[in-house]
Design a protein around this motif. Structure first.
Motif, PDB file in Angstrom:
ATOM      1  N   ARG A  49      12.534 -17.983  53.954  1.00 44.29           N
ATOM      2  CA  ARG A  49      12.316 -18.161  52.532  1.00 44.29           C
ATOM      3  C   ARG A  49      12.646 -16.900  51.735  1.00 44.29           C
ATOM      4  O   ARG A  49      13.105 -16.969  50.613  1.00 44.29           O
ATOM      5  N   TYR A  50      12.411 -15.733  52.321  1.00 38.60           N
ATOM      6  CA  TYR A  50      12.592 -14.486  51.590  1.00 38.60           C
ATOM      7  C   TYR A  50      13.822 -13.713  52.037  1.00 38.60           C
ATOM      8  O   TYR A  50      13.919 -12.521  51.822  1.00 38.60           O
ATOM      9  N   HIS A  55      17.500 -15.723  47.456  1.00 38.35           N
ATOM     10  CA  HIS A  55      16.231 -15.085  47.101  1.00 38.35           C
ATOM     11  C   HIS A  55      16.467 -13.813  46.286  1.00 38.35           C
ATOM     12  O   HIS A  55      15.780 -13.566  45.293  1.00 38.35           O
ATOM     13  N   ARG A  58      17.321 -14.654  42.763  1.00 40.45           N
ATOM     14  CA  ARG A  58      16.147 -15.076  41.992  1.00 40.45           C
ATOM     15  C   ARG A  58      15.300 -13.876  41.570  1.00 40.45           C
ATOM     16  O   ARG A  58      14.866 -13.774  40.422  1.00 40.45           O
TER      17      ARG A  58
END
Length: 151
Positions: A49-50, A55, A58
């Protein structure tokens, strides 16, 4: 009793290479966690996710957006309500003076000088506006995620 524990330990070593125990209850140790069920779990996977470009885009777009929005607010306040910027400036000035007065010499006057005279004052004001804006946007995003529920 010792023989039972040793046999259970050998059994668990042989039969749990690709399984993780769900709980530490004796039923889970025996493999009887449900009616006729043996719960198997895959090895832990990496949380992606990271990582990755998505990422980072974002995160950095949020940072750039907050800085641009803060500068836009400062410019708008300069034209529409300059007394607001003056009030914030005086409040920060008093805070710097109180900080310098409460720290014993020679460090108090040095810190006051750095913040007031070497340009740290205006950048401190801009930084505080950016941080406050990020906190507001973070709170709004957290509320949005909480109300929206899990994906």
């Amino acid at each position: 009793m010792v023989g039972v524990i040793v046999r259970r330990d050998v059994f668990l070593r042989r039969h749990t290479l690709d399984k993780r125990l769900v709980s530490f209850s004796p039923a889970a140790w025996r493999g009887a966690s449900g009616p006729g069920k043996v719960e198997t779990m895959l090895p832990p996977t990496r949380n992606d996710r990271y990582t990755g470009i998505r990422h980072h885009l974002r995160v950095h777009s949020f940072r750039a957006l907050t800085v641009l929005l803060a500068w836009g607010l400062i410019v708008a306040a300069f034209y529409e309500k300059p007394e607001l910027l003056t009030g914030i400036q005086r409040l920060i000035q008093r805070g710097i003076e109180n900080l310098g007065d409460n720290i014993p010499p020679p460090w108090g006057p040095r810190i006051e000088f750095v913040f007031r005279e070497i340009g740290g004052f205006i950048w401190l004001q801009i930084t505080l506006i950016v941080v406050a804006l990020r906190m507001v946007l973070f709170g709004a995003a957290s509320m949005w995620r909480m109300l929206r529920g899990p994906r």
